[in-house]
Design a protein around this motif. Structure first.
Motif, PDB file in Angstrom:
ATOM      1  N   GLN A 131     -26.845  15.692  10.944  1.00 45.40           N
ATOM      2  CA  GLN A 131     -27.995  14.981  11.481  1.00 45.40           C
ATOM      3  C   GLN A 131     -29.215  15.884  11.381  1.00 45.40           C
ATOM      4  N   LYS A 132     -30.338  15.307  11.046  1.00 42.35           N
ATOM      5  CA  LYS A 132     -31.567  16.085  11.061  1.00 42.35           C
ATOM      6  C   LYS A 132     -31.803  16.564  12.487  1.00 42.35           C
ATOM      7  N   ASP A 133     -32.255  17.802  12.627  1.00 42.17           N
ATOM      8  CA  ASP A 133     -32.522  18.324  13.964  1.00 42.17           C
ATOM      9  C   ASP A 133     -33.739  17.653  14.584  1.00 42.17           C
ATOM     10  N   ASP A 134     -34.752  17.349  13.778  1.00 40.33           N
ATOM     11  CA  ASP A 134     -35.991  16.760  14.284  1.00 40.33           C
ATOM     12  C   ASP A 134     -36.426  15.635  13.366  1.00 40.33           C
ATOM     13  N   TYR A 135     -36.848  14.527  13.953  1.00 43.11           N
ATOM     14  CA  TYR A 135     -37.418  13.451  13.157  1.00 43.11           C
ATOM     15  C   TYR A 135     -38.281  12.547  14.031  1.00 43.11           C
ATOM     16  N   PHE A 136     -39.086  11.710  13.378  1.00 37.09           N
ATOM     17  CA  PHE A 136     -40.035  10.853  14.061  1.00 37.09           C
ATOM     18  C   PHE A 136     -39.755   9.383  13.765  1.00 37.09           C
ATOM     19  N   ASN A 137     -39.917   8.544  14.766  1.00 33.84           N
ATOM     20  CA  ASN A 137     -39.999   7.094  14.590  1.00 33.84           C
ATOM     21  C   ASN A 137     -41.475   6.737  14.701  1.00 33.84           C
ATOM     22  N   LEU A 138     -41.897   5.745  13.956  1.00 29.04           N
ATOM     23  CA  LEU A 138     -43.306   5.369  13.953  1.00 29.04           C
ATOM     24  C   LEU A 138     -43.443   3.867  14.141  1.00 29.04           C
ATOM     25  N   ASN A 139     -44.375   3.472  14.990  1.00 28.28           N
ATOM     26  CA  ASN A 139     -44.705   2.073  15.197  1.00 28.28           C
ATOM     27  C   ASN A 139     -46.232   2.005  15.264  1.00 28.28           C
ATOM     28  N   ALA A 140     -46.843   1.282  14.345  1.00 23.46           N
ATOM     29  CA  ALA A 140     -48.300   1.210  14.301  1.00 23.46           C
ATOM     30  C   ALA A 140     -48.735  -0.226  14.073  1.00 23.46           C
ATOM     31  N   SER A 141     -49.895  -0.573  14.627  1.00 24.17           N
ATOM     32  CA  SER A 141     -50.429  -1.914  14.385  1.00 24.17           C
ATOM     33  C   SER A 141     -51.939  -1.838  14.213  1.00 24.17           C
ATOM     34  N   LEU A 142     -52.419  -2.762  13.411  1.00 28.86           N
ATOM     35  CA  LEU A 142     -53.840  -2.896  13.162  1.00 28.86           C
ATOM     36  C   LEU A 142     -54.172  -4.366  13.380  1.00 28.86           C
ATOM     37  N   GLY A 143     -55.228  -4.618  14.113  1.00 24.36           N
ATOM     38  CA  GLY A 143     -55.554  -6.008  14.413  1.00 24.36           C
ATOM     39  C   GLY A 143     -57.041  -6.222  14.588  1.00 24.36           C
ATOM     40  N   TYR A 144     -57.365  -7.498  14.843  1.00 27.59           N
ATOM     41  CA  TYR A 144     -58.755  -7.865  15.030  1.00 27.59           C
ATOM     42  C   TYR A 144     -58.842  -9.053  15.984  1.00 27.59           C
ATOM     43  N   ASN A 145     -59.780  -8.985  16.917  1.00 27.01           N
ATOM     44  CA  ASN A 145     -60.077 -10.082  17.853  1.00 27.01           C
ATOM     45  C   ASN A 145     -61.497 -10.572  17.612  1.00 27.01           C
ATOM     46  N   TYR A 146     -61.660 -11.907  17.542  1.00 30.13           N
ATOM     47  CA  TYR A 146     -63.006 -12.462  17.407  1.00 30.13           C
ATOM     48  C   TYR A 146     -63.023 -13.870  17.977  1.00 30.13           C
ATOM     49  N   LYS A 147     -63.710 -14.059  19.077  1.00 27.24           N
ATOM     50  CA  LYS A 147     -63.922 -15.369  19.703  1.00 27.24           C
ATOM     51  C   LYS A 147     -62.646 -16.207  19.789  1.00 27.24           C
ATOM     52  N   GLY A 148     -61.604 -15.656  20.382  1.00 23.06           N
ATOM     53  CA  GLY A 148     -60.365 -16.398  20.573  1.00 23.06           C
ATOM     54  C   GLY A 148     -59.397 -16.321  19.414  1.00 23.06           C
ATOM     55  N   PHE A 149     -59.812 -15.689  18.319  1.00 18.97           N
ATOM     56  CA  PHE A 149     -58.920 -15.510  17.177  1.00 18.97           C
ATOM     57  C   PHE A 149     -58.392 -14.075  17.206  1.00 18.97           C
ATOM     58  N   THR A 150     -57.080 -13.921  17.041  1.00 21.28           N
ATOM     59  CA  THR A 150     -56.451 -12.606  17.033  1.00 21.28           C
ATOM     60  C   THR A 150     -55.467 -12.522  15.868  1.00 21.28           C
ATOM     61  N   ILE A 151     -55.496 -11.403  15.175  1.00 19.03           N
ATOM     62  CA  ILE A 151     -54.521 -11.146  14.110  1.00 19.03           C
ATOM     63  C   ILE A 151     -54.024  -9.710  14.261  1.00 19.03           C
ATOM     64  N   HIS A 152     -52.712  -9.519  14.144  1.00 18.06           N
ATOM     65  CA  HIS A 152     -52.079  -8.201  14.227  1.00 18.06           C
ATOM     66  C   HIS A 152     -51.108  -8.019  13.065  1.00 18.06           C
ATOM     67  N   LEU A 153     -51.179  -6.881  12.412  1.00 20.52           N
ATOM     68  CA  LEU A 153     -50.184  -6.480  11.420  1.00 20.52           C
ATOM     69  C   LEU A 153     -49.508  -5.237  11.986  1.00 20.52           C
ATOM     70  N   THR A 154     -48.187  -5.295  12.143  1.00 22.90           N
ATOM     71  CA  THR A 154     -47.425  -4.213  12.761  1.00 22.90           C
ATOM     72  C   THR A 154     -46.472  -3.605  11.751  1.00 22.90           C
ATOM     73  N   TYR A 155     -46.325  -2.284  11.812  1.00 26.47           N
ATOM     74  CA  TYR A 155     -45.420  -1.551  10.930  1.00 26.47           C
ATOM     75  C   TYR A 155     -44.444  -0.733  11.766  1.00 26.47           C
ATOM     76  N   LEU A 156     -43.164  -0.778  11.410  1.00 25.76           N
ATOM     77  CA  LEU A 156     -42.119  -0.011  12.083  1.00 25.76           C
ATOM     78  C   LEU A 156     -41.416   0.863  11.052  1.00 25.76           C
ATOM     79  N   TYR A 157     -41.212   2.147  11.382  1.00 23.19           N
ATOM     80  CA  TYR A 157     -40.524   3.080  10.487  1.00 23.19           C
ATOM     81  C   TYR A 157     -39.507   3.877  11.288  1.00 23.19           C
ATOM     82  N   ILE A 158     -38.252   3.868  10.822  1.00 25.13           N
ATOM     83  CA  ILE A 158     -37.187   4.676  11.410  1.00 25.13           C
ATOM     84  C   ILE A 158     -36.517   5.424  10.259  1.00 25.13           C
ATOM     85  N   PRO A 159     -36.516   6.761  10.278  1.00 24.31           N
ATOM     86  CA  PRO A 159     -35.914   7.510   9.174  1.00 24.31           C
ATOM     87  C   PRO A 159     -34.394   7.405   9.189  1.00 24.31           C
TER      88      PRO A 159
END
Length: 175
Positions: free
Chosen positions: A64-92
Motif C-alpha cells: 500500500q502506498k504510505d501516503d496518498y490524496f483523495n480529491l473532490n472539486a466542484s466548479l459552479g455558477y449562480n445567476y438569478k435562480g439558475f445554478t450549475i455545478h460540475l463536480t470531479y472525484l478522484y481516488i488513487p
C-alpha cells in the motif's frame, strides 16, 4: 483540507462563481505476519496435541502506498435562480483487501484509480417551484479491482463493476 471561497465581492458576472475544493490526505502502514503451525501438548490433557499459530516473520514489502490524496472539486455558477455545478472525484489506486499471510499474495485485492464527473443544473421558477437535472457519472467510470500475479510483476482484473450514467430530471415543490 476543504476550501469554499465566497466570491460575492467580485464584479458582475464573476460574483456568481462557485468553487469548492476538498482534499483528503491518507496515510497507512501495515505489518503482515507469516504463521507456522506447531503441535503443543497441553498439561491438563496429557498426550492430546493442539494446533497453535505462532508468528515467525514479518513481511514489509510494498503493498500500500504510505501516503496518498483523495480529491473532490466542484466548479459552479449562480445567476438569478439558475445554478450549475460540475463536480470531479478522484481516488488513487489503493489496497482493498490484504491476504492474511504472505504465502498467498495473489489474494491481495487492489482498486484501480477511480475518477468521475457529475453535473447538476437547477432553475428556480418561483419561491416554491424549481426544475432540476442531475447527471451522475458523466464519464461512465466504474470500480475495477485487480490482483497481482506472483512473480510476474503483472496483474489480472478480478472484478469490474459498471454503474452507467444516471439522469434525473424533475420538478421540485417546496412548502
Amino acid at each position: 483540507f476543504d476550501y469554499q471561497p465566497n466570491l460575492h465581492f467580485l464584479p458582475s458576472p464573476f460574483n456568481g462563481l462557485l468553487f469548492n475544493f476538498n482534499c483528503t490526505y491518507r496515510t497507512s502502514e501495515y505489518q503482515r505476519y507469516n504463521y507456522v503451525v506447531k503441535m503443543v501438548k497441553v498439561p491438563m490433557f496429557p498426550g492430546s496435541p493442539i494446533k497453535v499459530n505462532k508468528p515467525f516473520a514479518v513481511d514489509t514489502s510494498y503493498i500500500q502506498k504510505d501516503d496518498y490524496f483523495n480529491l473532490n472539486a466542484s466548479l459552479g455558477y449562480n445567476y438569478k435562480g439558475f445554478t450549475i455545478h460540475l463536480t470531479y472525484l478522484y481516488i488513487p489506486d489503493n489496497l482493498r483487501y490484504l491476504s492474511p499471510t504472505r504465502t498467498t499474495p495473489t489474494e491481495d485485492l487492489y482498486n484501480f484509480t477511480y475518477s468521475r464527473f457529475d453535473l447538476k443544473i437547477k432553475q428556480r421558477i418561483n419561491k416554491n417551484f424549481e426544475m432540476f437535472m442531475d447527471v451522475d457519472n458523466l464519464t461512465d467510470s466504474g470500480d475495477q479491482y485487480y490482483r497481482n500475479v506472483a512473480g510476474a510483476g503483472d496483474y489480472y482484473i478480478d472484478n469490474d463493476q459498471r454503474y452507467g450514467r444516471n439522469f434525473h430530471l424533475g420538478i421540485r415543490y417546496r412548502l
